[in-house]
Design an enzyme around this catalytic site. Structure first.
Site, short mmCIF file in Angstrom:
data_model
loop_
_atom_site.label_atom_id
_atom_site.label_comp_id
_atom_site.label_asym_id
_atom_site.label_seq_id
_atom_site.Cartn_x
_atom_site.Cartn_y
_atom_site.Cartn_z
N ASP A 219 0.50 2.26 73.55
CA ASP A 219 0.55 3.59 72.93
C ASP A 219 0.69 4.65 74.01
OD1 ASP A 219 -0.06 5.08 70.21
OD2 ASP A 219 -1.16 6.15 71.77
N GLU A 263 4.37 6.29 68.08
CA GLU A 263 4.66 6.03 69.48
C GLU A 263 4.07 4.69 69.94
OE1 GLU A 263 0.88 8.63 69.51
OE2 GLU A 263 2.67 8.36 68.31
#
Length: 353
Positions: A219, A263
């Site tokens: 992440d 993301e």
């Protein structure tokens, strides 16, 4: 439970309720309990967001207006906080991307079907033409060798056309498969649907062959600030750069790389030892940290690089786990990396980080 501690908590609660003039109104008591206790324990909100939510609720309570209208206003305030938190927005973004991917898939499928229909009509016309031309050749000549030669020529021409149309079908089918399998933005990564299917098969193989299976949850740190500062277009370019970095590393251990959502990128690898898994995750983290990303503005790249980092969680499949538990474990390890300062790797070992 310690009775003394419980009494203290009850006294504190009574004091809070009393300061707002609340005695037996259950709805309002529930609001106070939510603001005072539950908000504190929710992990989907940051600490500043929790503090802001509590201030807003207690500011409403400070008016000591216990009317239905004021209660509805507080519920609306809570609704806004919940719908605007990062986790909710990421879910909305993931749903939007899934819809966009499905729309592209339907459009390509529609195009393929229309091409097939058109090809069939064309082939019917060409077969009729082949029949007419063949009959014409036979009627025009009595020389058997001449007839065979001309019919072969007509037939080769027909076969050549059909082969070209068949190749076009294969090309369209390949494009359709790619749309169904890969992420619409990060085109070198598999999409969530493809990853889930591959993970289910990998878990089955792992059990049958007794080989290890590792999941890496990756992440981007502070990605929201990148979007807020530079815009979503730059955010998308950051994700594309990240996808390229992770993919180039994953090739070295035959990793299956997919966009998990927002993301987050997830990598699945078979046959790694725990040590190799950690080393591989650390190599990915360091590559990202060293990456020289430049923002492009007005056709020119910025003089200074935009540095970004990732937090990585690693987990290895256990006999009692299924696909979902493996992903949850990697996600838990990644969250611990975030909580411990970001830009680091955490690996789940025997239920602990």
């Amino acid at each position: 439970m310690d009775s003394g501690k419980t009494l203290t908590n009850l006294d504190e609660l009574k004091s809070v309720l009393g300061s707002f003039g609340i005695s037996s109104e259950l709805d309002w008591i529930a609001v106070v309990l939510f603001a005072r206790n539950l908000v504190r324990d929710l992990t989907v909100f940051t600490d500043p967001a929790k503090a802001e939510m509590q201030r807003a609720i207690f500011a409403e309570l400070a008016t000591k207006d216990l009317s239905d209208e004021r209660y509805a206003q507080i519920i609306e305030t809570l609704d806004i906080f919940i719908m605007n938190n990062i986790a909710t927005r990421e879910l909305e973004q993931a749903l939007t991307e899934e819809k966009r991917s499905a729309a592209a898939l339907l459009a390509e499928m529609g195009g393929l079907i229309e091409t097939i229909r058109g090809t069939r009509k064309h082939q019917e016309v060409r077969l009729e033409d082949f029949q007419d031309r063949t009959v014409g050749v036979i009627k025009e000549s009595e020389d058997r060798s001449v007839i065979v030669s001309k019919v072969r020529g007509i037939f080769k021409e027909l076969v050549s056309e059909f082969q070209e149309e068949s190749q076009e079908w294969e090309k369209l089918a390949s494009e359709l498969q790619r749309t169904a399998t890969f992420d619409p933005l990060l085109t070198e990564l598999y999409n969530r649907r493809a990853f889930d299917a591959a993970l289910t098969k990998a878990v089955r193989r792992s059990r049958e062959t007794e080989t290890s299976l590792t999941a890496f949850m990756i992440d981007v740190d502070h990605f929201k600030s990148v979007n807020d500062t530079f815009g979503h277009q730059v955010g998308d370019e950051v994700l594309k750069a990240l996808a390229s970095i992770i993919s180039s590393q994953a090739v070295q251990f035959q990793g299956f790389v997919a966009r998990y959502g927002g993301e987050e990128i997830i990598v699945m690898a078979e046959g790694l030892t725990e040590e190799r898994a950690f080393i591989s995750a650390e190599a990915m983290r360091q590559d990202v940290q060293r990456y020289d990303f430049r923002v492009r503005e007005d056709g020119k790249f910025s003089d200074l690089p935009l540095k970004f980092t990732v937090s990585i969680g690693v987990a290895m499949l256990r006999p009692e786990w299924g696909p979902a538990e493996l992903v949850q474990a990697a996600d838990k390890a990644m969250y611990e990396a975030k909580q411990s300062g970001r830009n680091q790797v955490r690996i789940l070992r025997n239920g602990t980080i």
